[in-house]
Design a protein around this motif. Structure first.
Motif, PDB file in Angstrom:
ATOM      1  N   ALA A   1       0.999  11.010   1.720  1.00  0.00           N
ATOM      2  CA  ALA A   1      -0.111  10.083   1.957  1.00  0.00           C
ATOM      3  C   ALA A   1       0.394   8.654   2.155  1.00  0.00           C
ATOM      4  O   ALA A   1      -0.124   7.913   2.998  1.00  0.00           O
ATOM      5  N   ALA A   2       1.405   8.263   1.379  1.00  0.00           N
ATOM      6  CA  ALA A   2       1.966   6.920   1.516  1.00  0.00           C
ATOM      7  C   ALA A   2       2.593   6.735   2.896  1.00  0.00           C
ATOM      8  O   ALA A   2       2.396   5.700   3.554  1.00  0.00           O
TER       9      ALA A   2
ATOM     10  N   VAL B   1       0.165   3.660  -3.036  1.00  0.00           N
ATOM     11  CA  VAL B   1      -0.410   4.982  -2.714  1.00  0.00           C
ATOM     12  C   VAL B   1       0.567   6.079  -3.115  1.00  0.00           C
ATOM     13  O   VAL B   1       0.177   7.127  -3.621  1.00  0.00           O
TER      14      VAL B   1
ATOM     15  N   ALA C   1      -5.219   8.188   1.054  1.00  0.00           N
ATOM     16  CA  ALA C   1      -4.759   7.135   0.148  1.00  0.00           C
ATOM     17  C   ALA C   1      -5.308   7.311  -1.259  1.00  0.00           C
ATOM     18  O   ALA C   1      -4.859   6.640  -2.199  1.00  0.00           O
TER      19      ALA C   1
ATOM     20  N   TRP D   1      -5.771   7.594   7.539  1.00  0.00           N
ATOM     21  CA  TRP D   1      -4.932   7.316   6.371  1.00  0.00           C
ATOM     22  C   TRP D   1      -5.756   7.060   5.110  1.00  0.00           C
ATOM     23  O   TRP D   1      -5.284   7.276   3.994  1.00  0.00           O
TER      24      TRP D   1
ATOM     25  N   SER E   1      -6.922   2.539  -5.660  1.00  0.00           N
ATOM     26  CA  SER E   1      -8.046   2.804  -4.764  1.00  0.00           C
ATOM     27  C   SER E   1      -9.050   1.665  -4.838  1.00  0.00           C
ATOM     28  O   SER E   1      -9.570   1.208  -3.814  1.00  0.00           O
TER      29      SER E   1
ATOM     30  N   ALA F   1      -0.209   6.465   5.551  1.00  0.00           N
ATOM     31  CA  ALA F   1      -0.841   5.146   5.561  1.00  0.00           C
ATOM     32  C   ALA F   1       0.051   4.129   6.253  1.00  0.00           C
ATOM     33  O   ALA F   1      -0.419   3.304   7.057  1.00  0.00           O
TER      34      ALA F   1
ATOM     35  N   SER G   1       0.834  -1.202   0.000  1.00  0.00           N
ATOM     36  CA  SER G   1       0.000   0.000   0.000  1.00  0.00           C
ATOM     37  C   SER G   1       0.869   1.252   0.000  1.00  0.00           C
ATOM     38  O   SER G   1       0.537   2.248  -0.655  1.00  0.00           O
ATOM     39  N   TYR G   2       1.988   1.198   0.708  1.00  0.00           N
ATOM     40  CA  TYR G   2       2.929   2.327   0.708  1.00  0.00           C
ATOM     41  C   TYR G   2       3.466   2.572  -0.705  1.00  0.00           C
ATOM     42  O   TYR G   2       3.519   3.712  -1.177  1.00  0.00           O
TER      43      TYR G   2
END
Length: 651
Positions: free
Chosen positions: A171-172, A159, A249, A245, A257, A175, A155-156
């Motif tokens: 944002a990364a 995102v 994202a 978070w 997403s 999260a 996800s890192y």
């Protein structure tokens, strides 16, 4: 057939490796099709395992099957093998994870066209799916945690895929950090459980598994374990208070997403709670906590979605709200209902995000609903998909969302009327904000044009840089078939998926029975009461749609009084966290940098160097180079030794 289970996570892993090393050479669109094919093969392997499992359950009644891969961890008596658990719950999860992910991958071939890191995107997506499959198929908490952290790491990467933008990079990191808070709770819960039962493995022959010994764990310890596991679920599934978070994202590409919010990551927390149902079920305190947090999260997110103008943020808060319904179901003991709503939600939420991606493409990366309007003339297929997805999430029959949400509300009514009331208010808000989205994006006047008739979109991939025109110029137009076909498939599933657990047949509930049999609470309400409650839910949803329609027709684009800053800023919880944690943390970091690092740590190192230097300078004076000085030193030393010997002899 069950022994084919290792192929389920293996295909995405192989896809990741091939794309990493050869993806750039493959180029576009071959790299995308390779990634899509890897997940497609994983889906086919899951179907094969599913058929094998059905055969075993019907013939031998076997509930769990463990496929051992290799000996993995053996340290100080702690053992955790790399083994996959094949049972109805893990197969159900793997089916919708691979199926929906495959459609998102295919859609991404068109969406990510011409991106300079096209192959890298699909490599990350394959790794994401692999990590999620490890998570849901692990037969022990240690392997589950490996997949859990893998999902967080992916996800890192995704995102922050467009990391050139500061907002995406931030944002990364956000999260990643917020999820680590939840992960601490998960780890502590795992350690406490191991301390109580002596194993991390879920199920062991003879009943000695970690999830089979709840009766042997003291009540307070059991509650602590369940609540700590829930902390991990709250972080991963973006529930109160660790939800901050999720809206940020949205900085990632729209397929990301869809993947995070529909098929992977956020559903991991719900899966963990259902997998740990034997522990939850033995603690009424833990169950009530899960139900209350889920209900409040559903209501909170729905209120915030009513005032968002970013089309993807509306859907992000919608995801948080729908996850709240799933936790509500789990908290009232309706575990199979929570899984049912998770599956239907995966279909219509992926559909809505994909539709949002088409809108964003058509408007040259515009995401502001207030700068859209009248798009149904130009995007008729996307408009139809949004209508289907919107009606499904609002709970309008006969679409799939009605059947799953209705079961959640029925279960809540039977257990706690106050929780049902919160759920029914959320139904109204859900129908309202989805209708608001439809009206702002697809109805009314063409606000994406300037007074002179030119396009006036503002690019949101860069958030600061204007985009000159639509893709190819001219009016907005539908995306290519590679993006539309997956949407049509999801639209079909959003309509018919309710058959998975229709009243009377309860196919999904019966399939999960070998795992969840004897656990939880199944409401036994009179048919007339069930019908009445269902009609109330539908009437409330229709009222929400009507309210949005009436407001939208009278005021364009929308009355400011219905979008208070309190809701637009998510009840100011993010700024509150910044005030409480971020700013004091920054002050502490600056103080540590200059007081601790500079004066203490560097002071010790530099002071030691200065001490050695000063000592050397002092001792250097003894090295005069004169023989008489050295002879005098030897004589003096000898005299001191003799004096010491004499003193010792007289004492």
């Amino acid at each position: 057939m069950i022994d084919s289970a290792p192929f389920i996570p293996a295909f995405p892993l192989v896809g990741f490796l091939l794309l990493t090393f050869f993806g750039k050479r493959l180029g576009q669109p071959k790299a995308g099709w390779l990634g899509s094919g890897a997940v497609g093969l994983s889906f086919l392997a899951t179907l094969v395992v599913h058929l094998g499992l059905l055969s075993h359950i019907s013939e031998a009644g076997n509930r769990q099957h463990t496929v051992h891969l290799f000996d993995w961890l053996s340290v100080a008596g702690i053992n955790a093998d790399a083994a996959l658990l094949v049972d109805p719950l893990s197969v159900t999860m793997a089916l919708f994870v691979t199926g929906v992910s495959m459609l998102i991958h295919i859609y991404s071939v068109g969406y990510m066209k011409d991106d300079p890191r096209f192959h890298q995107f699909f490599a990350y997506m394959n790794l994401f799916v692999f990590s999620m499959l490890v998570l849901v198929m692990a037969d022990n908490f240690v392997l589950l945690f490996l997949g859990w952290e893998g999902v967080g790491a992916c996800s890192y990467l995704l995102v922050g895929f467009w990391f050139e933008r500061k907002s995406a990079a931030t944002a990364a990191k956000k999260a990643f950090i917020v999820n680590r808070i939840g992960d601490v709770g998960l780890l502590l819960g795992m350690f406490l459980l191991y301390n109580a039962v002596g194993t991390f493995t879920f199920f062991v022959d003879g009943g000695a598994g970690a999830l089979q010994q709840s009766e042997a764990i003291a009540g307070s310890t059991l509650t602590a374990i369940a609540l700590l596991l829930f902390v991990g679920a709250v972080g991963k599934s973006a529930q109160l208070p660790l939800f901050v978070w999720l809206p940020d994202a949205m900085e990632g590409p729209t397929p990301v997403s869809a993947l995070i919010h529909a098929a992977t990551m956020v559903t991991a927390g719900v899966y963990l709670m259902v997998r740990a149902a034997p522990l939850l079920d033995a603690s009424s305190t833990a169950l009530m906590t899960v139900a209350v947090v889920g209900a409040l999260s559903a209501l909170f997110a729905a209120t915030v979605a009513c005032a968002q103008n970013d089309i993807k943020r509306v859907l992000a808060y919608s995801t948080m709200s729908q996850l709240g319904y799933m936790f509500l179901a789990v908290g009232v003991g309706a575990y199979s209902v929570g899984i049912f709503h998770m599956v239907t939600h995966a279909f219509f939420k992926a559909l809505l995000f994909m539709s949002a991606g088409v809108v964003i493409h058509a408007l040259a990366d515009q995401q502001d609903l207030k700068k859209m309007g009248s798009l149904r003339r130009y995007l008729p297929y996307t408009y139809a998909c949004v209508i289907i997805g919107g009606l499904a999430i609002s709970g309008i029959p006969p679409l799939s969302g009605f059947w799953s949400k209705d079961e959640v509300l029925l279960s809540a009514w039977d257990e706690n009327k106050a929780l049902w009331a919160v759920g029914i208010v959320t139904v109204f808000l859900t129908a309202y904000y989805m209708s608001r989205l439809v009206f702002l994006a697809f109805e009314g006047r063409e606000r994406w044009r300037t007074a002179s008739g030119d396009n006036a979109s503002v690019g949101t991939k860069a958030k600061e840089e204007p985009v000159a025109d639509h893709h190819g110029g001219g009016d907005p137009h539908e995306s290519p078939r590679v993006m539309l076909i997956p949407m049509f498939v999801l639209a079909f599933l959003s309509v018919v998926a309710g058959v998975l657990n229709l009243p009377g047949s309860s196919a999904l509930r019966n399939f999960l029975e070998p795992v969840l049999g004897g656990l939880g609470h199944h409401p036994e309400l009179a048919t007339s009461l069930e019908v009445t409650l269902a009609l109330v839910s539908v009437a409330v949803a229709i009222a929400g749609i009507a309210a949005a329609w009436l407001i939208g027709r009278k005021s364009a684009p929308w009355p400011q009084s219905l979008e208070p800053r309190l809701l637009a800023r998510a009840w100011f919880i993010d700024p509150l966290y910044s005030l409480i944690f971020e700013k004091p943390g920054a002050v502490l970091a600056r103080w540590s940098a200059f007081a601790i690092d500079d004066r203490v740590i560097d002071g010790v190192v530099n002071g030691s160097a200065r001490l050695v230097g000063a000592t050397g300078s002092g001792l250097r004076r003894l090295q005069s180079g004169y023989v008489r000085s050295y002879a005098l030193s030897i004589a003096g030393g000898t005299a001191v030794i003799l004096l010491w010997v004499l003193v010792r002899s007289f004492s």
